[in-house]
Design a protein around this motif. Structure first.
Motif, PDB file in Angstrom:
ATOM      1  N   PHE B  63     -77.439  63.373  54.161  1.00  0.00           N
ATOM      2  CA  PHE B  63     -78.597  63.858  53.410  1.00  0.00           C
ATOM      3  C   PHE B  63     -78.896  62.863  52.379  1.00  0.00           C
ATOM      4  CE2 PHE B  63     -74.997  64.707  50.452  1.00  0.00           C
ATOM      5  CZ  PHE B  63     -75.285  64.553  49.372  1.00  0.00           C
ATOM      6  N   ASN B 174     -85.629  78.902  52.628  1.00  0.00           N
ATOM      7  CA  ASN B 174     -85.318  77.961  53.499  1.00  0.00           C
ATOM      8  C   ASN B 174     -83.730  77.542  53.225  1.00  0.00           C
ATOM      9  OD1 ASN B 174     -87.269  77.415  55.335  1.00  0.00           O
ATOM     10  ND2 ASN B 174     -88.411  76.370  53.983  1.00  0.00           N
ATOM     11  N   SER B 176     -80.404  76.022  53.486  1.00  0.00           N
ATOM     12  CA  SER B 176     -79.798  74.914  54.353  1.00  0.00           C
ATOM     13  C   SER B 176     -78.264  74.699  54.072  1.00  0.00           C
ATOM     14  CB  SER B 176     -80.444  73.636  53.918  1.00  0.00           C
ATOM     15  OG  SER B 176     -80.168  73.423  52.557  1.00  0.00           O
ATOM     16  N   SER B 179     -75.658  73.503  59.011  1.00  0.00           N
ATOM     17  CA  SER B 179     -75.207  72.473  60.228  1.00  0.00           C
ATOM     18  C   SER B 179     -73.857  71.900  59.538  1.00  0.00           C
ATOM     19  CB  SER B 179     -76.225  71.329  60.108  1.00  0.00           C
ATOM     20  OG  SER B 179     -76.450  70.699  58.781  1.00  0.00           O
ATOM     21  N   THR B 233     -90.344  70.691  60.865  1.00  0.00           N
ATOM     22  CA  THR B 233     -89.728  69.871  59.847  1.00  0.00           C
ATOM     23  C   THR B 233     -90.927  68.990  59.126  1.00  0.00           C
ATOM     24  OG1 THR B 233     -88.007  67.929  59.360  1.00  0.00           O
ATOM     25  CG2 THR B 233     -89.254  67.909  61.486  1.00  0.00           C
ATOM     26  N   ALA B 240     -82.900  67.331  54.284  1.00  0.00           N
ATOM     27  CA  ALA B 240     -82.318  68.066  55.176  1.00  0.00           C
ATOM     28  C   ALA B 240     -82.685  67.686  56.560  1.00  0.00           C
ATOM     29  CB  ALA B 240     -82.520  69.339  54.994  1.00  0.00           C
ATOM     30  N   GLU B 243     -80.317  68.309  59.158  1.00  0.00           N
ATOM     31  CA  GLU B 243     -79.827  69.746  59.713  1.00  0.00           C
ATOM     32  C   GLU B 243     -81.155  70.089  60.795  1.00  0.00           C
ATOM     33  OE1 GLU B 243     -78.090  72.565  57.370  1.00  0.00           O
ATOM     34  OE2 GLU B 243     -79.702  73.797  57.423  1.00  0.00           O
ATOM     35  N   HIS B 244     -82.345  69.707  60.430  1.00  0.00           N
ATOM     36  CA  HIS B 244     -83.554  70.235  61.195  1.00  0.00           C
ATOM     37  C   HIS B 244     -83.204  69.664  62.661  1.00  0.00           C
ATOM     38  CE1 HIS B 244     -85.740  69.803  57.215  1.00  0.00           C
ATOM     39  NE2 HIS B 244     -84.956  70.851  57.214  1.00  0.00           N
ATOM     40  N   ARG B 285     -89.158  74.652  58.389  1.00  0.00           N
ATOM     41  CA  ARG B 285     -88.291  74.156  57.436  1.00  0.00           C
ATOM     42  C   ARG B 285     -89.012  73.419  56.280  1.00  0.00           C
ATOM     43  NH1 ARG B 285     -82.730  74.992  58.204  1.00  0.00           N
ATOM     44  NH2 ARG B 285     -82.318  74.293  56.319  1.00  0.00           N
TER      45      ARG B 285
END
Lengths: 328, 493
Positions: B63, B174, B176, B179, B233, B240, B243-244, B285
């Motif tokens: 990240f 959103n 997060s 993931s 995204t 993030a 993750e997207h 997201r």
């Protein structure tokens, strides 16, 4: 697939191929010079820069044409977007942008390569063990190609990746031949065995060439092999035919050819029906220039057709209530 | 039974420890794990940590941290000691989470497409809703199939000194981190496969298909029976992004950016290599304010001009729904127990953390007097930004917060400090207790589903109570154990 993803994959393929070709040519140039006369060095390094179309940006830096300056420029100079380090970085960014389309194995191969390259002391490697460094770059690129081949489904994503890869390779081989050939013309020499052997090695083709042509080192044979071989995967014809095949599969079922297909088909047939001996008697440089132009036009039309949504523009340009086309 | 090996000298320190009782013995459901960890040498674990780090780095599980010059890519450190939740405890949590998210969905539907009964009946004051940053007038009248406005909810739970699970905050915009739930599990099975022995851990890798299923269930009425779902995204530079891309890959759908979408005649399409393709459901997201420059911030280049009009026309579903921020406003949070009672006629299963509302003069006075004992949070922030932890704050920080609270009492809440439970965590060559929380993920399509476990975040700094990844937190693989009945039915001893 998304137009943006197609573009990212196209450029990922190009960048990996570029990194590999650059490493191979650096390796060959460096080691070729170990057995050469000292005064040949500067010209060889200059030629390498020309093949990569980086001679002007390099000259502007005014660093002097030496093994160290050119190698550093081509390997890790942050100001050179065509350096191996930058190319691999671009391949990584483009893979990241299309991350969910490529297999995890492929992403990890690209990402690990990027990370390992960055963690190396590249200046020391260029200085002390260039062969190991270039070997590492070549192996990594080939591994990426292998992983891609073994893990990617043969869908449109794969086709755009390969399209970029093949067009870049075709260009590289054309440029290599162009420079090696013009070198002979300007030097007024016949070239000789080593010159052409080095050329073949730069395209990783010396062994394949040997098997096909045995002891010959006739320039016409070398030109024929690098341009026209139907079996050698780095010959220009092989690359263009692969790219053409990929384009056709992108448009399976379409009754007419797209513009990229027409342009590529034309360029490929100009090449395919060529006689290499005739070519050498004529002007190889002019012909290679045509080839390069053709490949560039194909790349541009691919961008327009697939990345910029030519169809979308067409749709918006169509006025359903506009004048009806009069027939006859 | 004394603890040995890595547990040598392990001290619960007066906190509720997840793994060890106050007498210093392993809890029943940690017994097998503790015994196995005792058998590992620090050397072995250090080697395992290297394997883990290499795996995360080469997989690009990173990240981006802002605020230190240009963004820096970091891996989110996963502690090698997993957190275990026994079957019975999880049943209780699952029930409480489903109840809470069901009520919150009803609440949001009532506000945006209902007749605002919750306000008319005096449960939540009108002014509180209309003054919430998260309340979006532009979302008024836009309905979501099945009322699944919180398609994905991340509910942050903590455990207090008595071991009671409490809801710390709701994340309904959103959320997060999911993931990491999947990647942590994958990493644990590779790095320390043998610690799974003697446990029947419930799997988590069905999250992608479950999410896709939920997203398909909310596709607009009249859409294709095989609706086109995309993940939207802000792009590769978002913190993030990993993750997207991960979620798009897990679902096998396109990951789009704003510039990939066009709206024409209230229909959303994506630009493909073969022209425009219609999109039915957008799992976005991107924050509300960047979503549609026509309606929200006009300087947003991340968004999709016209997407709100397409949603209003019923041609596309945006998930999570626009305007959910009103329900995870930290001041509205204080009303959630009443919201549950109001819509469901039942007592909340999971209690809140005691919370003070600062526009109330009495409560505010009470809070300002004892700032050094409380936590003060801005109502609309997430990620741990802008909060004050009284016991560890300087006098100057407290004074500054007092001024901010007095200037904008609606903008902050105060909460009692929860003595967060602790969990054995690897520190150099031994284990120490570190504070943890838990973010389970709740999916709502035509029904509500909770993924077993969730993301356990751990405050890696000694004594710290802040678990956010952006603030030096790490994570743990979180195991929900299958119930004994499931064990026998699956033929395992």
């Amino acid at each position: 697939m998304l137009a943006r993803h197609a573009e990212s994959l196209f450029w990922a393929g190009r960048s990996i191929e570029r990194a590999e070709s650059t490493a191979r040519m650096l390796d060959v140039t460096y080691h070729g010079l170990l057995e050469a006369m000292p005064w040949e060095a500067e010209r060889s390094w200059m030629d390498l820069l020309k093949v990569l179309w980086l001679d002007r940006p390099f000259a502007e830096l005014e660093r002097g044409v030496r093994a160290a300056t050119v190698s550093e420029f081509l390997v890790f100079d942050p100001d050179n977007p065509g350096a191996i380090l930058s190319s691999v970085g671009q391949a990584r960014e483009n893979s990241r942008a299309a991350r969910e389309l490529i297999s995890s194995e492929l992403w990890e191969a690209v990402n690990s390569f990027h990370l390992e390259l960055r963690s190396r002391n590249l200046r020391a490697d260029v200085e002390a063990r260039p062969h190991e460094l270039y070997g590492f770059v070549k192996r990594s690129c080939q591994m990426i190609a292998g992983v891609a081949g073994e893990t990617m489904p043969r869908d449109d994503g794969w086709r755009f990746l390969m399209l970029g890869w093949m067009l870049e390779r075709a260009e590289m081989t054309c440029r290599l031949l162009d420079v090696r050939y013009s070198q002979l013309v300007t030097a007024g020499a016949t070239g000789g065995f080593h010159h052409w052997l080095q050329t073949l090695k730069s395209a990783s083709g010396s062994e394949a060439f040997r098997r096909r042509y045995r002891a010959s080192m006739d320039p016409a044979d070398v030109v024929e092999f690098l341009l026209l071989s139907r079996t050698f995967p780095r010959s220009v014809l092989f690359c263009l035919a692969s790219a053409e095949n990929g384009l056709a599969r992108l448009e399976a079922g379409r009754p007419t050819l797209t513009r990229p297909q027409r342009l590529l088909g034309r360029t490929r047939s100009d090449l395919e029906f060529l006689d290499s001996h005739e070519l050498l008697e004529g002007d190889l440089h002019v012909f290679l220039d045509q080839m390069l132009n053709g490949v560039r036009q194909v790349a541009e039309s691919v961008a327009l057709q697939y990345f910029r949504n030519a169809q979308e523009h067409d749709i918006h340009a169509l006025d359903p209530y506009g004048p009806v086309l009069e027939l006859g | 039974m004394a603890l040995s090996g890595l547990f040598e000298g392990y001290d619960p320190g007066g906190f509720f420890d997840e793994a060890v009782t106050s007498e210093g013995a392993p809890r029943d459901h940690y017994e097998a794990l503790v015994r196995r960890l005792e058998g590992l040498t620090p050397h072995h674990l250090a080697e395992r940590e290297r394997v883990r780090d290499a795996a995360f780095r080469s997989a690009g599980i990173t990240f981006t941290v802002y605020g230190e010059g240009e963004g820096i890519e970091r891996t989110f450190p996963m502690d090698l000691v997993p957190r275990i939740i026994p079957a019975g405890e999880w049943e209780h949590l699952e029930e409480g989470l489903i109840q809470r998210v069901t009520a919150l969905n009803r609440f949001l539907d009532d506000l945006y497409v209902g007749d605002k009964a919750v306000i008319k009946d005096g449960i939540v004051p009108q002014w509180l809703i209309s003054s919430s940053d998260g309340f979006q007038r532009a979302a008024h009248g836009i309905s979501v199939p099945h009322g699944a406005r919180c398609l994905v909810a991340g509910i942050d739970l903590v455990r207090d000194a008595e071991g009671t699970y409490r809801v710390l905050e709701d994340n309904l915009r959103n959320p997060s981190g999911v993931s990491y739930v999947l990647e942590n599990r994958a990493a644990m099975t590779r790095v320390l496969p043998r610690v799974f022995d003697d446990h029947l851990v419930r799997p988590v890798d069905h999250y992608g298909p479950s999410l896709l299923n939920a997203l398909r269930r909310v596709s607009p009425a009249g859409a294709d029976p095989e609706p086109t779902v995309v993940v939207l995204t802000p792009g590769v530079f978002n913190s993030a992004y990993f993750e997207h891309a991960f979620l798009a890959r897990q679902m096998g759908v396109e990951l789009v950016e704003g510039r990939d979408l066009v709206v024409d005649d209230h229909v959303v399409s994506m630009r493909t290599t073969h022209g425009l393709k219609r999109v039915d459901v957008i799992y976005r997201r991107i924050d509300d304010s960047f979503l549609d420059p026509v309606v929200f911030r006009s300087d947003s280049i991340l968004g999709v001009p016209g997407v709100m009009s397409a949603a209003r026309a019923g041609n596309v579903t945006i998930a999570n729904a626009v305007g959910n921020g009103v329900a995870d406003d930290k001041a509205v949070y204080a009303y959630v127990p009443d919201i549950i009672r109001y819509y469901l006629g039942a007592e909340p299963i999971l209690p809140n953390v005691p919370t003070y509302l600062l526009w109330d003069a009495d409560q505010r006075r009470h809070v300002l007097d004892r700032m050094d004992e409380l936590v003060v949070k801005p109502v609309a922030e997430s990620g741990g930004y802008g909060m004050l932890i009284g016991p560890s704050a300087t006098d100057a920080e407290i004074a500054a917060m007092c001024r901010r609270v007095e200037a904008d009492p609606r903008g902050y809440i105060a909460q009692e400090v929860v003595a967060l439970s602790r969990h054995p965590t690897l520190v150099d060559d031994h284990l120490e207790g570190r504070h943890i929380d838990l973010r389970p993920f709740v999916l709502c399509g035509d029904r509500v589903e909770v993924i077993p476990g969730g993301l356990t975040r751990v405050a890696l700094r000694k004594g710290s109570l802040v678990v956010n990844s952006s603030q030096g937190g790490g994570s743990k693989d979180t195991w929900v154990l299958a119930s004994p009945e499931a064990r026998t039915s699956r033929g395992r001893p």
